[in-house]
Design a protein around this motif. Structure first.
Motif, PDB file in Angstrom:
ATOM      1  N   PHE A   1     -16.602  14.348 -36.432  1.00  0.00           N
ATOM      2  CA  PHE A   1     -15.298  14.277 -36.635  1.00  0.00           C
ATOM      3  C   PHE A   1     -14.911  16.023 -36.410  1.00  0.00           C
ATOM      4  O   PHE A   1     -13.794  16.200 -35.716  1.00  0.00           O
ATOM      5  CB  PHE A   1     -14.868  13.780 -37.619  1.00  0.00           C
ATOM      6  N   ILE A   2     -15.602  16.730 -36.939  1.00  0.00           N
ATOM      7  CA  ILE A   2     -15.177  18.343 -36.688  1.00  0.00           C
ATOM      8  C   ILE A   2     -15.580  18.758 -35.479  1.00  0.00           C
ATOM      9  O   ILE A   2     -14.905  19.368 -34.858  1.00  0.00           O
ATOM     10  CB  ILE A   2     -15.756  19.037 -37.949  1.00  0.00           C
ATOM     11  N   THR A   3     -16.930  18.821 -35.236  1.00  0.00           N
ATOM     12  CA  THR A   3     -17.242  19.305 -33.821  1.00  0.00           C
ATOM     13  C   THR A   3     -18.335  18.460 -33.256  1.00  0.00           C
ATOM     14  O   THR A   3     -19.229  17.938 -34.071  1.00  0.00           O
ATOM     15  CB  THR A   3     -18.096  20.782 -34.061  1.00  0.00           C
ATOM     16  N   ALA A   4     -18.256  18.010 -32.132  1.00  0.00           N
ATOM     17  CA  ALA A   4     -19.100  17.080 -31.373  1.00  0.00           C
ATOM     18  C   ALA A   4     -20.244  18.102 -30.885  1.00  0.00           C
ATOM     19  O   ALA A   4     -19.984  19.121 -30.310  1.00  0.00           O
ATOM     20  CB  ALA A   4     -18.389  16.635 -29.996  1.00  0.00           C
ATOM     21  N   PRO A   5     -21.382  17.542 -30.910  1.00  0.00           N
ATOM     22  CA  PRO A   5     -22.446  18.634 -30.260  1.00  0.00           C
ATOM     23  C   PRO A   5     -22.324  18.349 -28.900  1.00  0.00           C
ATOM     24  O   PRO A   5     -21.970  17.406 -28.139  1.00  0.00           O
ATOM     25  CB  PRO A   5     -23.686  17.576 -30.652  1.00  0.00           C
ATOM     26  N   TYR A   6     -22.633  19.689 -28.182  1.00  0.00           N
ATOM     27  CA  TYR A   6     -22.548  20.087 -26.788  1.00  0.00           C
ATOM     28  C   TYR A   6     -23.807  19.222 -26.384  1.00  0.00           C
ATOM     29  O   TYR A   6     -25.072  19.677 -26.425  1.00  0.00           O
ATOM     30  CB  TYR A   6     -22.357  21.468 -26.637  1.00  0.00           C
ATOM     31  N   SER A   7     -23.436  18.473 -25.295  1.00  0.00           N
ATOM     32  CA  SER A   7     -24.859  17.984 -24.570  1.00  0.00           C
ATOM     33  C   SER A   7     -24.999  18.681 -23.154  1.00  0.00           C
ATOM     34  O   SER A   7     -25.992  18.259 -22.387  1.00  0.00           O
ATOM     35  CB  SER A   7     -24.466  16.422 -24.283  1.00  0.00           C
ATOM     36  N   GLY A   8     -24.223  19.494 -22.930  1.00  0.00           N
ATOM     37  CA  GLY A   8     -24.371  20.353 -21.491  1.00  0.00           C
ATOM     38  C   GLY A   8     -23.532  19.662 -20.497  1.00  0.00           C
ATOM     39  O   GLY A   8     -23.338  20.320 -19.593  1.00  0.00           O
ATOM     40  N   VAL A   9     -23.110  18.221 -20.552  1.00  0.00           N
ATOM     41  CA  VAL A   9     -22.401  17.700 -19.525  1.00  0.00           C
ATOM     42  C   VAL A   9     -20.985  17.133 -19.965  1.00  0.00           C
ATOM     43  O   VAL A   9     -20.983  16.641 -21.144  1.00  0.00           O
ATOM     44  CB  VAL A   9     -23.115  16.537 -18.873  1.00  0.00           C
ATOM     45  N   ILE A  10     -19.862  17.626 -19.488  1.00  0.00           N
ATOM     46  CA  ILE A  10     -18.757  17.210 -19.998  1.00  0.00           C
ATOM     47  C   ILE A  10     -18.078  16.275 -18.868  1.00  0.00           C
ATOM     48  O   ILE A  10     -17.281  16.899 -17.718  1.00  0.00           O
ATOM     49  CB  ILE A  10     -17.703  18.420 -20.172  1.00  0.00           C
ATOM     50  N   ALA A  11     -18.139  15.038 -18.803  1.00  0.00           N
ATOM     51  CA  ALA A  11     -17.921  14.520 -17.674  1.00  0.00           C
ATOM     52  C   ALA A  11     -16.397  14.048 -17.578  1.00  0.00           C
ATOM     53  O   ALA A  11     -15.711  13.982 -16.681  1.00  0.00           O
ATOM     54  CB  ALA A  11     -18.467  12.668 -17.831  1.00  0.00           C
ATOM     55  N   GLU A  12     -15.604  13.921 -19.003  1.00  0.00           N
ATOM     56  CA  GLU A  12     -14.286  13.716 -18.867  1.00  0.00           C
ATOM     57  C   GLU A  12     -13.522  14.674 -18.594  1.00  0.00           C
ATOM     58  O   GLU A  12     -12.238  14.766 -17.998  1.00  0.00           O
ATOM     59  CB  GLU A  12     -13.712  13.243 -20.425  1.00  0.00           C
ATOM     60  N   ASN A  13     -13.975  16.197 -18.627  1.00  0.00           N
ATOM     61  CA  ASN A  13     -13.178  17.337 -18.472  1.00  0.00           C
ATOM     62  C   ASN A  13     -13.973  18.550 -17.564  1.00  0.00           C
ATOM     63  O   ASN A  13     -14.501  19.147 -18.138  1.00  0.00           O
ATOM     64  CB  ASN A  13     -12.610  17.849 -19.724  1.00  0.00           C
ATOM     65  N   PRO A  14     -13.867  18.281 -16.197  1.00  0.00           N
ATOM     66  CA  PRO A  14     -14.732  19.168 -15.550  1.00  0.00           C
ATOM     67  C   PRO A  14     -14.144  20.527 -15.384  1.00  0.00           C
ATOM     68  O   PRO A  14     -14.587  21.577 -15.013  1.00  0.00           O
ATOM     69  CB  PRO A  14     -14.655  18.493 -14.026  1.00  0.00           C
ATOM     70  N   LEU A  15     -12.745  20.812 -15.975  1.00  0.00           N
ATOM     71  CA  LEU A  15     -12.408  21.985 -15.984  1.00  0.00           C
ATOM     72  C   LEU A  15     -12.784  22.826 -17.321  1.00  0.00           C
ATOM     73  O   LEU A  15     -12.496  24.057 -17.426  1.00  0.00           O
ATOM     74  CB  LEU A  15     -10.774  22.061 -15.993  1.00  0.00           C
ATOM     75  N   PHE A  16     -13.483  22.071 -18.063  1.00  0.00           N
ATOM     76  CA  PHE A  16     -13.859  22.932 -19.731  1.00  0.00           C
ATOM     77  C   PHE A  16     -14.532  24.255 -19.498  1.00  0.00           C
ATOM     78  O   PHE A  16     -14.304  25.091 -20.191  1.00  0.00           O
ATOM     79  CB  PHE A  16     -14.832  21.795 -20.041  1.00  0.00           C
ATOM     80  N   HIS A  17     -15.549  24.539 -18.404  1.00  0.00           N
ATOM     81  CA  HIS A  17     -16.133  25.775 -18.232  1.00  0.00           C
ATOM     82  C   HIS A  17     -15.248  26.627 -17.441  1.00  0.00           C
ATOM     83  O   HIS A  17     -15.699  27.865 -17.318  1.00  0.00           O
ATOM     84  CB  HIS A  17     -17.520  25.534 -17.487  1.00  0.00           C
TER      85      HIS A  17
END
Length: 181
Positions: free
Chosen positions: A123-139
């Protein structure tokens, strides 16, 4: 519901089972606002408490239906302020706004507690999996995200006014990003 059914951009909220959460959130949110409006005109203390409790329950159901119902946390106190701005005594104004804000804050706090108990640390912080499929602008850097974000916002506003070239998936793909940058 009628607007969602008629406007082609948001027809999926009433045309499929997936949109049920949006309709439930709107239904419960509107009923909570009705209770809060009646609360402003309640005569007896018992009726005020009943309306506060009903508004609290409706808001909690709205928040648990879909997160977009959080807009009612702003709508209810704003309406209370606008509806009572003609009162001459500041003390009455404060009482009216606090009586509307109390169920909103209690429902919001209850929702956060329930979600935290259900989701735990996710709920507070999602673990980073290395792939953000929903938001390709994240990086991307902020300025590199700004132009594509403004283009996407403009596309959505254009679709709301002129619903042409509709499709099932409006997510941005990497090719769309490269063309817009």
């Amino acid at each position: 519901t009628l607007l969602c059914a008629v406007h082609p951009v948001n027809v999926e909220s009433v045309a499929s089972v997936v949109g049920r959460a949006e309709m439930l959130a709107a239904f419960f949110g509107i009923f909570s606002c009705i209770c809060l409006l009646r609360l402003l005109r309640a005569e007896t203390r018992v009726s005020r408490y009943r309306l506060m409790f009903a508004a609290l329950m409706f808001l909690l159901c709205a928040f648990l239906s879909k997160e977009s119902a959080l807009v009612f946390t702003v709508l209810a106190p704003t309406y209370a302020f606008l509806a009572t701005r003609g009162l001459r005594r500041p003390n009455e104004l404060r009482i009216q706004i606090s009586s509307v804000s109390l169920p909103v804050l209690l429902a919001l706090g209850s929702c956060f507690i329930l979600r935290h108990n259900a989701l735990g640390s996710v709920f507070i912080t999602a673990p980073y999996s290395g792939v953000i499929a929903e938001n390709p602008l994240f990086h991307f850097a902020f300025l590199d995200r700004l132009l594509p974000a403004l283009k996407i916002l403009g596309d959505y506003l254009l679709l709301l006014i002129f619903p042409v070239k509709l499709r099932a998936d409006y997510s941005i793909m990497p090719d769309d990003l490269l063309m817009s940058v």
